[in-house]
Design a protein around this motif. Structure first.
Motif, PDB file in Angstrom:
ATOM      1  N   PRO A  75      14.007   6.795  69.567  1.00 45.53           N
ATOM      2  CA  PRO A  75      14.661   7.851  68.802  1.00 45.53           C
ATOM      3  C   PRO A  75      13.641   8.685  68.021  1.00 45.53           C
ATOM      4  N   ALA A  76      14.115   9.827  67.588  1.00 48.47           N
ATOM      5  CA  ALA A  76      13.284  10.678  66.736  1.00 48.47           C
ATOM      6  C   ALA A  76      13.027   9.977  65.418  1.00 48.47           C
ATOM      7  N   SER A  77      11.900  10.274  64.793  1.00 53.86           N
ATOM      8  CA  SER A  77      11.565   9.633  63.520  1.00 53.86           C
ATOM      9  C   SER A  77      11.118  10.687  62.513  1.00 53.86           C
ATOM     10  N   LEU A  78      11.461  10.430  61.275  1.00 51.89           N
ATOM     11  CA  LEU A  78      11.150  11.362  60.206  1.00 51.89           C
ATOM     12  C   LEU A  78       9.809  11.045  59.577  1.00 51.89           C
ATOM     13  N   GLY A  79       9.097  12.099  59.179  1.00 48.43           N
ATOM     14  CA  GLY A  79       7.854  11.933  58.457  1.00 48.43           C
ATOM     15  C   GLY A  79       8.100  11.705  56.982  1.00 48.43           C
ATOM     16  N   PRO A  80       7.090  11.474  56.180  1.00 56.04           N
ATOM     17  CA  PRO A  80       7.253  11.215  54.747  1.00 56.04           C
ATOM     18  C   PRO A  80       7.684  12.465  53.996  1.00 56.04           C
ATOM     19  N   TRP A  81       8.372  12.227  52.856  1.00 55.85           N
ATOM     20  CA  TRP A  81       8.782  13.334  51.988  1.00 55.85           C
ATOM     21  C   TRP A  81       7.578  13.866  51.196  1.00 55.85           C
ATOM     22  N   SER A  82       7.676  15.155  50.881  1.00 54.63           N
ATOM     23  CA  SER A  82       6.679  15.755  49.983  1.00 54.63           C
ATOM     24  C   SER A  82       7.041  15.417  48.534  1.00 54.63           C
ATOM     25  N   ASP A  83       6.183  15.755  47.573  1.00 51.24           N
ATOM     26  CA  ASP A  83       6.491  15.522  46.156  1.00 51.24           C
ATOM     27  C   ASP A  83       7.602  16.458  45.707  1.00 51.24           C
ATOM     28  N   TRP A  84       8.370  15.995  44.680  1.00 48.71           N
ATOM     29  CA  TRP A  84       9.441  16.816  44.118  1.00 48.71           C
ATOM     30  C   TRP A  84       8.816  17.995  43.338  1.00 48.71           C
ATOM     31  N   SER A  85       9.498  19.100  43.414  1.00 57.06           N
ATOM     32  CA  SER A  85       9.050  20.281  42.649  1.00 57.06           C
ATOM     33  C   SER A  85       9.370  20.092  41.170  1.00 57.06           C
ATOM     34  N   SER A  86       8.752  20.879  40.268  1.00 59.43           N
ATOM     35  CA  SER A  86       8.977  20.752  38.815  1.00 59.43           C
ATOM     36  C   SER A  86      10.206  21.550  38.399  1.00 59.43           C
ATOM     37  N   CYS A  87      10.849  21.071  37.221  1.00 57.92           N
ATOM     38  CA  CYS A  87      12.043  21.744  36.705  1.00 57.92           C
ATOM     39  C   CYS A  87      11.624  22.963  35.858  1.00 57.92           C
ATOM     40  N   SER A  88      12.531  23.969  35.809  1.00 57.72           N
ATOM     41  CA  SER A  88      12.192  25.231  35.143  1.00 57.72           C
ATOM     42  C   SER A  88      12.590  25.268  33.673  1.00 57.72           C
ATOM     43  N   THR A  89      13.497  24.350  33.171  1.00 57.25           N
ATOM     44  CA  THR A  89      13.953  24.350  31.782  1.00 57.25           C
ATOM     45  C   THR A  89      13.906  22.935  31.212  1.00 57.25           C
ATOM     46  N   THR A  90      14.037  22.831  29.832  1.00 65.88           N
ATOM     47  CA  THR A  90      14.019  21.523  29.165  1.00 65.88           C
ATOM     48  C   THR A  90      15.407  21.021  28.803  1.00 65.88           C
ATOM     49  N   CYS A  91      16.454  21.859  28.806  1.00 66.87           N
ATOM     50  CA  CYS A  91      17.840  21.427  28.580  1.00 66.87           C
ATOM     51  C   CYS A  91      18.776  22.431  29.218  1.00 66.87           C
ATOM     52  N   TYR A  92      20.088  22.061  29.317  1.00 65.32           N
ATOM     53  CA  TYR A  92      21.057  22.962  29.930  1.00 65.32           C
ATOM     54  C   TYR A  92      22.333  22.915  29.113  1.00 65.32           C
ATOM     55  N   PRO A  93      23.170  23.972  29.114  1.00 70.13           N
ATOM     56  CA  PRO A  93      24.396  24.006  28.326  1.00 70.13           C
ATOM     57  C   PRO A  93      25.361  22.874  28.755  1.00 70.13           C
ATOM     58  N   GLU A  94      25.914  22.159  27.720  1.00 69.01           N
ATOM     59  CA  GLU A  94      26.841  21.066  28.021  1.00 69.01           C
ATOM     60  C   GLU A  94      28.018  21.613  28.835  1.00 69.01           C
ATOM     61  N   GLY A  95      28.318  20.935  29.966  1.00 68.26           N
ATOM     62  CA  GLY A  95      29.382  21.397  30.856  1.00 68.26           C
ATOM     63  C   GLY A  95      28.897  22.352  31.909  1.00 68.26           C
ATOM     64  N   GLY A  96      27.649  22.811  31.815  1.00 72.76           N
ATOM     65  CA  GLY A  96      27.117  23.738  32.804  1.00 72.76           C
ATOM     66  C   GLY A  96      26.472  23.014  33.968  1.00 72.76           C
ATOM     67  N   THR A  97      25.880  23.755  34.892  1.00 69.34           N
ATOM     68  CA  THR A  97      25.229  23.218  36.087  1.00 69.34           C
ATOM     69  C   THR A  97      23.837  22.706  35.728  1.00 69.34           C
ATOM     70  N   VAL A  98      23.518  21.501  36.228  1.00 71.21           N
ATOM     71  CA  VAL A  98      22.205  20.911  35.963  1.00 71.21           C
ATOM     72  C   VAL A  98      21.188  21.551  36.892  1.00 71.21           C
ATOM     73  N   PRO A  99      20.077  22.011  36.410  1.00 69.96           N
ATOM     74  CA  PRO A  99      19.035  22.551  37.282  1.00 69.96           C
ATOM     75  C   PRO A  99      18.536  21.487  38.260  1.00 69.96           C
ATOM     76  N   GLN A 100      18.068  21.911  39.464  1.00 68.58           N
ATOM     77  CA  GLN A 100      17.649  20.960  40.498  1.00 68.58           C
ATOM     78  C   GLN A 100      16.185  21.158  40.870  1.00 68.58           C
ATOM     79  N   THR A 101      15.601  20.076  41.467  1.00 67.64           N
ATOM     80  CA  THR A 101      14.256  20.088  42.017  1.00 67.64           C
ATOM     81  C   THR A 101      14.354  19.769  43.501  1.00 67.64           C
ATOM     82  N   THR A 102      13.376  20.154  44.331  1.00 70.57           N
ATOM     83  CA  THR A 102      13.445  20.002  45.792  1.00 70.57           C
ATOM     84  C   THR A 102      12.210  19.294  46.327  1.00 70.57           C
ATOM     85  N   ARG A 103      12.383  18.776  47.636  1.00 73.14           N
ATOM     86  CA  ARG A 103      11.259  18.226  48.403  1.00 73.14           C
ATOM     87  C   ARG A 103      11.569  18.397  49.884  1.00 73.14           C
TER      88      ARG A 103
END
Length: 513
Positions: free
Chosen positions: A204-232
């Motif tokens: 079967p096909a096989s996956l390679g390793p993940w890259s490092d997670w990207s950094s977040c753009s803010t230090t807090c978010y409004p209560e009840g709002g959308t949480v910022p995300q990081t990617t890899r």
């Protein structure tokens, strides 16, 4: 002198001599009335004229069989299945008859069916041993251990089996067959073969390793709002397919893995939210039902969150006076009555001295108290108890006196026991066997016991709360009693005109005199 005499001292038991004179001769007869072994032999008569001819009395003896000899060895030491058994023979000899006796009757030999070895039980037929054998190999091979051949791996295998048909009647066992096969390096129960015709296995096909997670753009978010995300992100190695389309059907490809990019929420908290009061609760019940009390109320708050102060400014509780004009209720008055008499008239060795009781009555006041009223008596309740003073110690059974009825068959020769019980309280005892010297329990007599035969009832005492009941247990026949006298120290219980006591439970009540 023509008178003759003879000497009978030589005659044996049951023998008589008869003398019959005639003109020219006389006859002398010897008669034997009953023949016994001592009479057999030769006889003659002897007088002054000489000796008579000799007569012989012979014993007739019939032929008699001697004891049987031992059986010969069996002609077969074992049999197979429904095979006919072998035989063994024994003979006996006839001791020949004498003096005209009869010949022996019956057979001089005996033949018996058998199948056993020398020295074994002749009554059991021995089956011949049957050795264990290998069955043939199964006609078909089992499934291969895998459905394809992995590159660089072990070739899958298939197997077929056989069984060992067990021995019977002491033949060679399967364990012995196994030992012989191992010694000759032969197969035992399983034969294995490689599955070389299988197709190549796909990868079967096989996956390679993940890259490092990207950094977040803010230090807090409004209560009840959308949480910022990081990617890899990651890469995929393509599948290697098999020569069999069927095996390729479920093989994972890079397309099956979907997106090569992942997302997750940033590990940051919501922004701070200040604390906030809620509305006041209802006032509580007054602390008193009369003559000034107090009541209170409180309020909750939403605590500060995400690093803000937990509690808002201001009081959380309030208090005020209440029921200042209400009149207080008065507790009821309780009064004890006099003590009753004791519930026992003596005490047992366990130390229970009995109790006496008294009751208390109630006078309700105005206004009545909610709790201290006639519905709720104070401790110990409506009734109180305490030990009785001056109670004497109870005495066990010290004497049994009984009069046996004078009617026919009223007495007994069987063993007699006295049983006592306090009504249906479960308290019960039975004496040892009551047997006085002489002809005990005879019709029209009396029995009086004061000794060790009463010892088994030493822990039984009459109870004033139950009727004292008794019965006589008779081992076999019946017993009729006209009067009973029981003494427990100074306490005397008497009764008369009782019926029959038989080998069944017949209880009678006896009263204190």
């Amino acid at each position: 002198d023509d008178k003759e005499t003879f000497d009978d001292s030589f005659l044996l038991k049951s023998m008589n001599v008869k003398d019959e004179p005639a003109d020219k001769f006389k006859t002398i007869q010897v008669t034997i009335d009953s023949v016994e072994d001592l009479h057999f032999g030769e006889y003659y008569v002897k007088n002054d004229k000489g000796n008579s001819q000799i007569s012989k009395l012979k014993k007739i003896i019939d032929g008699e069989w001697a004891d049987w000899g031992i059986f010969s060895d069996c002609s077969k030491t074992c049999i197979k299945g429904d095979e006919k058994p072998g035989t063994m023979t024994r003979v006996r000899e006839c001791k020949p008859p004498q003096n005209g006796g009869l010949e022996c009757k019956g057979m001089d030999s005996q033949i018996v069916a058998c199948a056993h070895r020398h020295g074994e039980n002749a009554e059991q037929f021995r089956q011949c041993p049957v050795d264990a054998i290998w069955s043939g190999w199964a006609s078909g091979w089992g499934k291969c251990s895998a459905n394809c051949i992995k590159e660089g791996g072990i070739v899958p295998q298939k197997t077929r089996s056989r069984v060992c048909q067990p021995e019977r009647f002491g033949g060679k066992t399967c364990a012995q067959l196994e030992g012989e096969a191992k010694a000759e390096k032969l197969l035992l129960y399983t034969e294995t073969q490689e599955c070389t015709s299988l197709p190549k296995c796909p990868n079967p096909a096989s996956l390679g390793p993940w890259s490092d997670w990207s950094s977040c753009s803010t230090t807090c978010y409004p209560e009840g709002g959308t949480v910022p995300q990081t990617t890899r992100k990651r890469t995929c190695k393509k599948a290697s397919l098999s020569t069999s389309d069927e095996l390729n059907a479920d093989i994972l490809t890079c397309e099956a893995f979907g997106e090569m990019e992942a997302y997750k929420n940033c590990k940051i908290s919501a922004c701070p939210v200040n604390a906030e009061w809620q509305i006041w609760s209802e006032w509580s019940a007054c602390t008193t039902s009369c003559e000034r009390g107090s009541r209170h109320r409180s309020r909750s708050y939403f605590p500060g969150r995400n690093g803000a102060e937990a509690k808002p400014a201001g009081n959380q509780k309030e208090k005020e006076d209440c029921n200042a004009e209400a009149k207080c209720p008065v507790a009821a008055t309780w009064t004890w009555g006099t003590w009753s008499s004791c519930n026992i008239d003596c005490y047992k060795p366990d130390g229970n001295r009995g109790v006496r009781t008294r009751e208390q009555s109630c006078q309700e006041e105005d206004p009545p108290h909610e709790f201290l009223n006639c519905k709720y008596p104070p401790s110990p309740g409506l009734e109180d108890t305490k030990p009785c003073p001056g109670i004497p110690r109870c005495s066990p059974l010290t004497r049994l006196y009984a009069e046996i009825h004078g009617g026919k068959w009223s007495g007994t020769d069987a063993s007699v026991y006295l049983r006592l019980r306090n009504g249906d309280s479960g308290e019960e005892c039975e004496t040892d066997v009551l047997d006085s010297p002489g002809n005990s329990w005879a019709t029209g007599t009396s029995e009086d016991f004061t000794g060790s035969e009463l010892a088994r009832c030493r822990n039984f005492y009459p109870s004033p709360q139950y009727n004292l009941e008794f019965m006589f247990r008779v081992a076999t026949d019946g017993l009729r009693i006209s009067k009973v006298w029981l003494e427990f120290g100074s306490k005397v219980y008497t009764g008369d005109s009782y019926g029959w006591f038989e080998n069944v439970e017949s209880w009678f009540t006896i009263t204190r005199g």
